[in-house]
Design an enzyme around this catalytic site. Structure first.
Site, PDB file in Angstrom:
ATOM      1  N   CYS A 264      19.303  47.166   2.168  1.00  0.00           N
ATOM      2  CA  CYS A 264      18.780  46.955   0.819  1.00  0.00           C
ATOM      3  C   CYS A 264      17.317  47.386   0.811  1.00  0.00           C
ATOM      4  CB  CYS A 264      18.971  45.499   0.359  1.00  0.00           C
ATOM      5  SG  CYS A 264      17.957  44.270   1.209  1.00  0.00           S
TER       6      CYS A 264
ATOM      7  N   ASN B 180      15.170  43.896   2.964  1.00  0.00           N
ATOM      8  CA  ASN B 180      15.900  43.213   4.038  1.00  0.00           C
ATOM      9  C   ASN B 180      15.555  41.723   4.105  1.00  0.00           C
ATOM     10  OD1 ASN B 180      16.278  43.483   7.649  1.00  0.00           O
ATOM     11  ND2 ASN B 180      17.864  43.169   6.133  1.00  0.00           N
TER      12      ASN B 180
ATOM     13  N   CYS C 241      16.943  39.639   1.176  1.00  0.00           N
ATOM     14  CA  CYS C 241      17.915  38.964   0.304  1.00  0.00           C
ATOM     15  C   CYS C 241      19.328  39.524   0.481  1.00  0.00           C
ATOM     16  CB  CYS C 241      17.511  39.072  -1.173  1.00  0.00           C
ATOM     17  SG  CYS C 241      16.183  37.956  -1.654  1.00  0.00           S
ATOM     18  N   ARG C 242      19.570  40.697  -0.099  1.00  0.00           N
ATOM     19  CA  ARG C 242      20.938  41.219  -0.158  1.00  0.00           C
ATOM     20  C   ARG C 242      21.501  41.632   1.188  1.00  0.00           C
ATOM     21  NH1 ARG C 242      20.121  45.756  -4.521  1.00  0.00           N
ATOM     22  NH2 ARG C 242      18.188  45.907  -3.335  1.00  0.00           N
ATOM     23  N   SER C 243      20.783  42.478   1.934  1.00  0.00           N
ATOM     24  CA  SER C 243      21.373  42.964   3.190  1.00  0.00           C
ATOM     25  C   SER C 243      21.480  41.887   4.268  1.00  0.00           C
ATOM     26  CB  SER C 243      20.660  44.221   3.699  1.00  0.00           C
ATOM     27  OG  SER C 243      19.297  44.010   3.922  1.00  0.00           O
TER      28      SER C 243
ATOM     29  N   ASP D 111      19.664  42.474  -7.165  1.00  0.00           N
ATOM     30  CA  ASP D 111      18.715  41.882  -6.230  1.00  0.00           C
ATOM     31  C   ASP D 111      18.283  40.500  -6.733  1.00  0.00           C
ATOM     32  OD1 ASP D 111      16.706  41.229  -4.468  1.00  0.00           O
ATOM     33  OD2 ASP D 111      15.791  43.224  -4.496  1.00  0.00           O
TER      34      ASP D 111
END
Length: 149
Positions: free
Chosen positions: A9, A12, A14-16, A124
């Site tokens: 993301c 690095n 939150c999402r990934s 995000d």
């Protein structure tokens, strides 16, 4: 041979890392032996733990992200991983901009594995504040990806 998967993301945090934690847990439950990591296209948070509210939401869902630390995506990741998964189109473009000439590593959009969700990216939650919505989509895409392995 163990398949190696990288989730990417922007920062690095939150999402990934959530995708890494969720996918690792679900793939282990499915009996898959995989190498899983995550990275960000930007380097602002290198060495930092995932964003606190994201960690809290993930923990409520049974996913512990506390041991993860942010790192930046680099061109060597194309050789280190078999599949690189971006959270949105901008991530995919940033990833592809670092692809070494002749490299054939598969790069996919994570939501491609969750077609029923009808989403073209994982929003995000750092900006949307919808941590639950992101986790829902990440779980669905993780299960979809597992079904292809």
């Amino acid at each position: 041979m163990i398949m190696r998967i990288l989730f990417v993301c922007l920062g690095n945090i939150c999402r990934s890392p959530s995708a890494e934690g969720v996918f690792r847990t679900l793939s282990q439950k499915a009996g898959l032996d995989l190498e899983i990591d995550s990275a960000g296209t930007g380097g602002w948070y290198v060495g930092k733990a995932p964003y606190g509210p994201m960690q809290d939401a993930a923990l409520q869902w049974g996913y512990d992200l506390s041991g993860l630390r942010a790192r930046q995506f680099h061109s060597g990741d194309f050789d280190a991983f078999d599949l690189i998964i971006g959270m949105d189109g901008e991530n995919i473009a940033d990833i592809e901009s670092l692809r070494p000439a002749g490299n054939k590593t598969l790069v996919r959009l994570f939501t491609d594995y969750a077609p029923k969700a009808g989403a073209d990216h994982v929003p995000d939650p750092y900006y949307t504040r919808d941590f639950e919505g992101s986790l829902t989509l990440i779980e669905e895409a993780s299960l979809g990806l597992i079904a292809t392995l």
